[in-house]
Design a protein around this motif. Structure first.
Motif, PDB file in Angstrom:
ATOM      1  N   LEU A   1      -6.242  12.632   6.788  1.00  0.00           N
ATOM      2  CA  LEU A   1      -7.342  11.729   6.499  1.00  0.00           C
ATOM      3  C   LEU A   1      -8.600  12.532   7.051  1.00  0.00           C
ATOM      4  O   LEU A   1      -8.431  12.842   8.143  1.00  0.00           O
ATOM      5  CB  LEU A   1      -7.096  10.513   7.284  1.00  0.00           C
ATOM      6  CG  LEU A   1      -6.141   9.514   6.270  1.00  0.00           C
ATOM      7  CD1 LEU A   1      -6.439   8.206   7.038  1.00  0.00           C
ATOM      8  CD2 LEU A   1      -6.398   9.239   5.008  1.00  0.00           C
TER       9      LEU A   1
ATOM     10  N   ALA B   1      -8.309  10.933   1.822  1.00  0.00           N
ATOM     11  CA  ALA B   1      -6.817  11.862   1.929  1.00  0.00           C
ATOM     12  C   ALA B   1      -7.050  12.929   1.114  1.00  0.00           C
ATOM     13  O   ALA B   1      -6.918  13.066  -0.018  1.00  0.00           O
ATOM     14  CB  ALA B   1      -5.882  10.761   1.553  1.00  0.00           C
TER      15      ALA B   1
ATOM     16  N   CYS C   1      -5.205  13.645  -1.892  1.00  0.00           N
ATOM     17  CA  CYS C   1      -3.659  13.159  -1.805  1.00  0.00           C
ATOM     18  C   CYS C   1      -3.465  12.335  -3.110  1.00  0.00           C
ATOM     19  O   CYS C   1      -4.044  11.443  -3.277  1.00  0.00           O
ATOM     20  CB  CYS C   1      -3.442  13.088  -0.569  1.00  0.00           C
ATOM     21  SG  CYS C   1      -1.941  12.203  -0.373  1.00  0.00           S
ATOM     22  N   ASP C   2      -2.056  12.468  -3.546  1.00  0.00           N
ATOM     23  CA  ASP C   2      -1.574  11.209  -4.326  1.00  0.00           C
ATOM     24  C   ASP C   2       0.016  10.892  -3.726  1.00  0.00           C
ATOM     25  O   ASP C   2       0.557  10.362  -4.620  1.00  0.00           O
ATOM     26  CB  ASP C   2      -1.684  11.702  -5.821  1.00  0.00           C
ATOM     27  CG  ASP C   2      -0.657  12.806  -6.286  1.00  0.00           C
ATOM     28  OD1 ASP C   2      -0.330  13.244  -5.203  1.00  0.00           O
ATOM     29  OD2 ASP C   2      -0.346  12.831  -7.372  1.00  0.00           O
ATOM     30  N   THR C   3       0.123  11.246  -2.639  1.00  0.00           N
ATOM     31  CA  THR C   3       1.560  11.089  -1.924  1.00  0.00           C
ATOM     32  C   THR C   3       2.679  11.827  -2.744  1.00  0.00           C
ATOM     33  O   THR C   3       3.807  11.549  -2.271  1.00  0.00           O
ATOM     34  CB  THR C   3       1.851   9.604  -1.997  1.00  0.00           C
ATOM     35  OG1 THR C   3       2.294   9.181  -3.297  1.00  0.00           O
ATOM     36  CG2 THR C   3       0.673   8.698  -1.389  1.00  0.00           C
TER      37      THR C   3
ATOM     38  N   GLU D   1       0.877  -1.473  -0.038  1.00  0.00           N
ATOM     39  CA  GLU D   1      -0.113  -0.074  -0.040  1.00  0.00           C
ATOM     40  C   GLU D   1       0.990   1.237   0.029  1.00  0.00           C
ATOM     41  O   GLU D   1       0.447   2.295  -0.718  1.00  0.00           O
ATOM     42  CB  GLU D   1      -0.886   0.001   1.232  1.00  0.00           C
ATOM     43  CG  GLU D   1      -1.993  -1.209   1.194  1.00  0.00           C
ATOM     44  CD  GLU D   1      -3.054  -0.937   0.264  1.00  0.00           C
ATOM     45  OE1 GLU D   1      -3.058   0.106  -0.813  1.00  0.00           O
ATOM     46  OE2 GLU D   1      -3.966  -1.655   0.122  1.00  0.00           O
TER      47      GLU D   1
ATOM     48  N   HIS E   1      -6.153   3.598  -7.834  1.00  0.00           N
ATOM     49  CA  HIS E   1      -5.132   3.057  -6.986  1.00  0.00           C
ATOM     50  C   HIS E   1      -4.442   4.345  -6.546  1.00  0.00           C
ATOM     51  O   HIS E   1      -3.633   4.196  -5.608  1.00  0.00           O
ATOM     52  CB  HIS E   1      -4.312   1.977  -7.688  1.00  0.00           C
ATOM     53  CG  HIS E   1      -5.051   0.526  -7.100  1.00  0.00           C
ATOM     54  ND1 HIS E   1      -5.779   0.253  -8.226  1.00  0.00           N
ATOM     55  CD2 HIS E   1      -5.226  -0.352  -6.089  1.00  0.00           C
ATOM     56  CE1 HIS E   1      -6.385  -0.921  -7.650  1.00  0.00           C
ATOM     57  NE2 HIS E   1      -6.151  -1.238  -6.357  1.00  0.00           N
TER      58      HIS E   1
ATOM     59  N   ARG F   1     -15.489   7.483  -0.554  1.00  0.00           N
ATOM     60  CA  ARG F   1     -14.647   6.580   0.150  1.00  0.00           C
ATOM     61  C   ARG F   1     -14.930   6.525   1.537  1.00  0.00           C
ATOM     62  O   ARG F   1     -15.147   7.742   2.307  1.00  0.00           O
ATOM     63  CB  ARG F   1     -13.161   6.781  -0.426  1.00  0.00           C
ATOM     64  CG  ARG F   1     -12.473   5.636  -0.177  1.00  0.00           C
ATOM     65  CD  ARG F   1     -10.847   5.840  -0.409  1.00  0.00           C
ATOM     66  NE  ARG F   1     -10.792   6.348  -1.917  1.00  0.00           N
ATOM     67  CZ  ARG F   1     -10.771   5.712  -2.822  1.00  0.00           C
ATOM     68  NH1 ARG F   1     -11.113   4.159  -2.679  1.00  0.00           N
ATOM     69  NH2 ARG F   1     -10.752   6.086  -4.317  1.00  0.00           N
TER      70      ARG F   1
ATOM     71  N   THR G   1       0.964  -3.236  -6.772  1.00  0.00           N
ATOM     72  CA  THR G   1      -0.335  -2.520  -6.494  1.00  0.00           C
ATOM     73  C   THR G   1      -1.273  -3.507  -5.660  1.00  0.00           C
ATOM     74  O   THR G   1      -1.403  -4.218  -5.575  1.00  0.00           O
ATOM     75  CB  THR G   1      -1.059  -2.209  -7.780  1.00  0.00           C
ATOM     76  OG1 THR G   1      -0.070  -1.426  -8.599  1.00  0.00           O
ATOM     77  CG2 THR G   1      -2.206  -1.356  -7.500  1.00  0.00           C
ATOM     78  N   ALA G   2      -2.032  -2.363  -4.597  1.00  0.00           N
ATOM     79  CA  ALA G   2      -2.819  -3.458  -3.784  1.00  0.00           C
ATOM     80  C   ALA G   2      -4.106  -2.512  -3.674  1.00  0.00           C
ATOM     81  O   ALA G   2      -5.074  -2.488  -2.757  1.00  0.00           O
ATOM     82  CB  ALA G   2      -2.324  -3.369  -2.349  1.00  0.00           C
TER      83      ALA G   2
ATOM     84  N   ALA H   1      -6.888   5.656  -4.163  1.00  0.00           N
ATOM     85  CA  ALA H   1      -7.407   4.721  -2.868  1.00  0.00           C
ATOM     86  C   ALA H   1      -6.063   4.448  -2.166  1.00  0.00           C
ATOM     87  O   ALA H   1      -6.100   4.526  -0.802  1.00  0.00           O
ATOM     88  CB  ALA H   1      -7.813   3.637  -3.495  1.00  0.00           C
ATOM     89  N   ASP H   2      -4.796   4.265  -2.609  1.00  0.00           N
ATOM     90  CA  ASP H   2      -3.871   3.744  -1.820  1.00  0.00           C
ATOM     91  C   ASP H   2      -3.183   4.828  -0.981  1.00  0.00           C
ATOM     92  O   ASP H   2      -2.462   4.546   0.051  1.00  0.00           O
ATOM     93  CB  ASP H   2      -2.666   3.030  -2.699  1.00  0.00           C
ATOM     94  CG  ASP H   2      -3.535   1.485  -3.039  1.00  0.00           C
ATOM     95  OD1 ASP H   2      -4.282   1.124  -2.585  1.00  0.00           O
ATOM     96  OD2 ASP H   2      -3.081   1.017  -3.951  1.00  0.00           O
ATOM     97  N   ALA H   3      -3.461   5.818  -1.416  1.00  0.00           N
ATOM     98  CA  ALA H   3      -2.816   7.150  -0.589  1.00  0.00           C
ATOM     99  C   ALA H   3      -3.794   7.076   0.721  1.00  0.00           C
ATOM    100  O   ALA H   3      -3.130   7.586   1.840  1.00  0.00           O
ATOM    101  CB  ALA H   3      -3.179   8.588  -1.356  1.00  0.00           C
ATOM    102  N   VAL H   4      -4.820   6.456   0.711  1.00  0.00           N
ATOM    103  CA  VAL H   4      -5.736   6.603   1.942  1.00  0.00           C
ATOM    104  C   VAL H   4      -5.235   5.348   2.482  1.00  0.00           C
ATOM    105  O   VAL H   4      -5.069   5.057   3.825  1.00  0.00           O
ATOM    106  CB  VAL H   4      -7.208   6.534   1.545  1.00  0.00           C
ATOM    107  CG1 VAL H   4      -8.076   6.268   2.982  1.00  0.00           C
ATOM    108  CG2 VAL H   4      -7.666   7.727   1.180  1.00  0.00           C
ATOM    109  N   HIS H   5      -5.110   4.207   1.710  1.00  0.00           N
ATOM    110  CA  HIS H   5      -4.917   2.865   2.229  1.00  0.00           C
ATOM    111  C   HIS H   5      -3.813   2.716   3.375  1.00  0.00           C
ATOM    112  O   HIS H   5      -3.770   2.073   4.352  1.00  0.00           O
ATOM    113  CB  HIS H   5      -4.997   1.619   1.227  1.00  0.00           C
ATOM    114  CG  HIS H   5      -6.421   1.438   0.685  1.00  0.00           C
ATOM    115  ND1 HIS H   5      -6.312   0.677  -0.350  1.00  0.00           N
ATOM    116  CD2 HIS H   5      -7.468   2.188   0.825  1.00  0.00           C
ATOM    117  CE1 HIS H   5      -7.747   0.768  -0.822  1.00  0.00           C
ATOM    118  NE2 HIS H   5      -8.294   1.644  -0.060  1.00  0.00           N
ATOM    119  N   GLU H   6      -2.580   3.254   2.505  1.00  0.00           N
ATOM    120  CA  GLU H   6      -1.397   3.443   3.253  1.00  0.00           C
ATOM    121  C   GLU H   6      -1.418   3.993   4.620  1.00  0.00           C
ATOM    122  O   GLU H   6      -0.807   3.472   5.677  1.00  0.00           O
ATOM    123  CB  GLU H   6      -0.393   4.284   2.502  1.00  0.00           C
ATOM    124  CG  GLU H   6       0.933   4.483   3.154  1.00  0.00           C
ATOM    125  CD  GLU H   6       1.140   6.003   2.965  1.00  0.00           C
ATOM    126  OE1 GLU H   6       0.754   6.656   2.034  1.00  0.00           O
ATOM    127  OE2 GLU H   6       1.811   6.618   3.983  1.00  0.00           O
TER     128      GLU H   6
ATOM    129  N   SER I   1       0.963   4.066  -4.648  1.00  0.00           N
ATOM    130  CA  SER I   1       0.296   5.075  -4.947  1.00  0.00           C
ATOM    131  C   SER I   1       1.095   5.733  -6.083  1.00  0.00           C
ATOM    132  O   SER I   1       0.666   5.995  -7.100  1.00  0.00           O
ATOM    133  CB  SER I   1      -0.057   6.243  -3.921  1.00  0.00           C
ATOM    134  OG  SER I   1      -0.765   6.899  -4.269  1.00  0.00           O
TER     135      SER I   1
END
Ligand code: FE2
Ligand code: FE2
Lengths: 344, 57
Positions: B2, B25, B38-40, A245, A275, B21, B56-57, A278-283, A249
């Protein structure tokens, strides 16, 4: 092109058993076909990350997901098959424990922080390669291989849920709910991946690309099944999930860029674009609440969280090396590109 | 940052962006390519000793 045609459900297909890759996998396939007097060789002689052992293990794990055509569903709990699986797992896990050392005081947070730093050059990463110079044929190969996981995305991680409680459980379930579409079948991540495959002209039937997948790909999926199916490895499963996760991202952004660059359809881009967000959140949820919650309750499990993180990196590196070596050489990364039907 | 979902963000131009969701984020660094989410992109960039991972998860 996917939105106008009816979607086919990948998992309506129960695949045929794959082709064996050596004596171990041939023996396992014989057992699954119901043959008598099958002599299963000791896995000690087999390369722990090699094709033969990884395929034998992969096939035995598949009994817990979708099974195989002609193999009765009840054999999921056949004690003879479980004994063989246990011996293969010992060999695989033994190699991982030896190759991925974890010190007594190693911190899960430090291990995750390390993954959070984006590399300046990105050498050795498949997503950088595909973004910068990937061809349509290479992107199709990548999707065909990753389909071994993504057509059952987040399923191996669902097994950890009964082994968690409190904050860790609530957070893990929340992330899994998102992975499974937030209550909408059309949005299940495995379905979004099937849509990507359709866009790329790939076969979405479950298990179709198993024969094409090299040992390095099988090992990354076997790792999740191993961690997911063993309560004793629950912390490693959580560490594995967090590490994917955390890195997903930015990697997904590069893959979305690669697909846009080669003119792939909207559904193909959508899987990776989803992803990124989503994965910015999941992480964050997995870090703070799944790992944080688990280690608050069971601090002795921290070393296994670190093991899960590092084992994932170890096997992902092996896969990246294999893919990049083939593509930089102008070769296919698949074992049997013709049979898999991905030859461009 | 978050925020519990669903979330509605009203931009400076009055444009409303919605995300349903369970948790969202929200970008606070303004570097995100999918702003307001957010995209990190806030992450530090540096030379790394280990390779970048691709899963990827
Ligand atoms: Fe996902
Ligand atoms: Fe995710």
């Amino acid at each position: 092109m996917t939105t106008t045609t009816a979607r086919r459900l990948s998992r309506r297909t129960v695949p045929a058993l794959p082709e064996p890759r050596g004596p171990l996998s041939a023996a396992v396939m014989g057992l699954l076909r119901g043959e008598r007097d099958v002599d299963v060789p000791s896995p000690a002689a087999s390369e722990p990350y090699g094709d033969d052992l990884q395929l034998a293990l992969y096939v035995l794990y598949e009994l817990h997901y979708q099974g195989f055509d002609g193999v009765p569903d009840e054999r999921e709990w056949d004690s003879g098959l479980l004994a063989v699986r246990g011996a293969l797992e010992d060999r695989f896990l033994g190699a991982l424990r030896a190759d991925v050392p974890v010190g007594a005081g190693d911190s899960a947070w430090a291990a995750l922080d390390e993954l959070q730093v984006e590399p300046v050059d990105g050498t050795g990463s498949v997503s950088h390669f595909l973004r910068d110079e990937g061809t349509v044929a290479q992107l199709r190969e990548y999707a065909a291989l990753r389909s071994l996981y993504h057509l059952k995305e987040a399923d191996p991680h669902a097994w950890v849920i009964p082994r968690l409680y409190g904050r860790a459980k609530a957070a893990m379930v929340a992330v899994e709910f998102d992975e499974f579409g937030g209550g909408r079948a059309d949005e299940i991540h495995a379905q979004l991946f099937a849509d990507l495959m359709t866009d790329l002209g790939l076969e979405t039937a479950y298990g179709h690309y198993l024969d094409a997948a090299p040992a390095e790909m099988l090992a990354t999926v076997n790792l999740m099944s191993l961690f997911g199916l063993h309560r004793a490895l629950r912390a490693a499963l959580v560490g594995h999930f967090a590490s994917v996760e955390v890195t997903s991202s930015p990697g997904s952004r590069r893959l979305a860029e690669a697909l846009r660059r080669v003119g792939a359809g909207a559904a193909a881009v959508r899987f990776y674009a989803e992803h990124v967000e989503a994965d910015a959140v999941h992480e964050q949820v997995v870090r703070h609440d799944v790992i944080g919650g688990l280690l608050e309750e069971e601090p002795a499990l921290e070393a296994d969280v670190v093991f899960g993180i590092r084992a994932t990196g170890h096997l992902e590196d092996r896969l990246a090396d294999r893919l990049l070596a083939a593509w930089r050489d102008g070769r296919s990364a698949l074992r049997s590109p013709e049979r898999a039907g991905t030859a461009a | 940052m978050l925020v519990e979902g669903p979330v509605e963000v009203v931009g400076e131009d009055g444009e409303v962006t919605v995300c349903d969701r369970f948790s969202v984020a929200v970008c606070t660094c303004r570097r995100s390519k999918i702003f307001p989410w957010c995209d990190t992109s806030h992450r530090k960039r540096a030379k790394r000793t280990t390779k970048d991972e691709d899963g990827t998860a």
